[in-house]
Design a protein around this motif. Structure first.
Motif, PDB file in Angstrom:
ATOM      1  N   ASP A  22      32.006 -31.937   2.917  1.00 27.97           N
ATOM      2  CA  ASP A  22      32.008 -31.210   4.192  1.00 27.97           C
ATOM      3  C   ASP A  22      32.432 -29.756   3.984  1.00 27.97           C
ATOM      4  N   ARG A  23      33.417 -29.546   3.120  1.00 29.86           N
ATOM      5  CA  ARG A  23      33.873 -28.176   2.856  1.00 29.86           C
ATOM      6  C   ARG A  23      32.795 -27.374   2.134  1.00 29.86           C
ATOM      7  N   ILE A  24      32.118 -28.010   1.178  1.00 26.94           N
ATOM      8  CA  ILE A  24      31.024 -27.317   0.489  1.00 26.94           C
ATOM      9  C   ILE A  24      29.954 -26.918   1.502  1.00 26.94           C
ATOM     10  N   ARG A  25      29.563 -27.832   2.361  1.00 28.66           N
ATOM     11  CA  ARG A  25      28.534 -27.551   3.369  1.00 28.66           C
ATOM     12  C   ARG A  25      28.974 -26.413   4.291  1.00 28.66           C
ATOM     13  N   TYR A  26      30.196 -26.508   4.789  1.00 30.77           N
ATOM     14  CA  TYR A  26      30.712 -25.486   5.700  1.00 30.77           C
ATOM     15  C   TYR A  26      30.704 -24.107   5.040  1.00 30.77           C
ATOM     16  N   LEU A  27      31.239 -24.011   3.833  1.00 30.23           N
ATOM     17  CA  LEU A  27      31.317 -22.729   3.138  1.00 30.23           C
ATOM     18  C   LEU A  27      29.931 -22.216   2.757  1.00 30.23           C
ATOM     19  N   ARG A  28      29.046 -23.118   2.376  1.00 29.93           N
ATOM     20  CA  ARG A  28      27.667 -22.724   2.045  1.00 29.93           C
ATOM     21  C   ARG A  28      27.002 -22.114   3.262  1.00 29.93           C
ATOM     22  N   ARG A  29      27.162 -22.743   4.398  1.00 31.19           N
ATOM     23  CA  ARG A  29      26.553 -22.228   5.627  1.00 31.19           C
ATOM     24  C   ARG A  29      27.179 -20.892   6.037  1.00 31.19           C
ATOM     25  N   GLN A  30      28.474 -20.746   5.820  1.00 33.87           N
ATOM     26  CA  GLN A  30      29.123 -19.464   6.120  1.00 33.87           C
ATOM     27  C   GLN A  30      28.509 -18.335   5.298  1.00 33.87           C
ATOM     28  N   GLN A  31      28.128 -18.656   4.070  1.00 34.22           N
ATOM     29  CA  GLN A  31      27.512 -17.668   3.180  1.00 34.22           C
ATOM     30  C   GLN A  31      26.008 -17.528   3.430  1.00 34.22           C
ATOM     31  N   ARG A  32      25.511 -18.318   4.392  1.00 35.60           N
ATOM     32  CA  ARG A  32      24.081 -18.320   4.738  1.00 35.60           C
ATOM     33  C   ARG A  32      23.199 -18.665   3.536  1.00 35.60           C
TER      34      ARG A  32
END
Length: 81
Positions: A22-32
């Motif tokens: 979940d953290r990987i997904r969240y941070l990945r999306r933050q970085q677009r």
């Protein structure tokens, strides 16, 4: 005696995998970044990144380090938000 791969994971271990994903997904999306782009940057395929994010497969240490570098965060952040 079962090998580490044969032993059953505890509910806590499974939850930890999902939390890291979940953290990987969240941070990945933050970085677009798309899963495809992150996979390309770490030398894996999109399905592997998807498996990491869903908690189906845990990333190895080298991949965790590469993911953290791509997402511009410290590696510990993948474990502790």
């Amino acid at each position: 005696m079962p090998t580490p791969r044969q032993r059953q994971l505890s509910a806590r271990q499974l939850q930890e995998r999902r939390d890291v994903g979940d953290r990987i997904r969240y941070l990945r999306r933050q970085q677009r970044l798309s899963q495809e782009r992150l996979a390309e940057l770490i030398g894996r395929d999109r399905q592997t990144v998807g498996n990491y994010e869903s908690g189906r497969t845990p990333p190895n240490l080298d991949d965790l380090i590469a993911i953290a570098q791509c997402l511009d965060v410290s590696t510990w952040r993948l474990f502790h938000g």
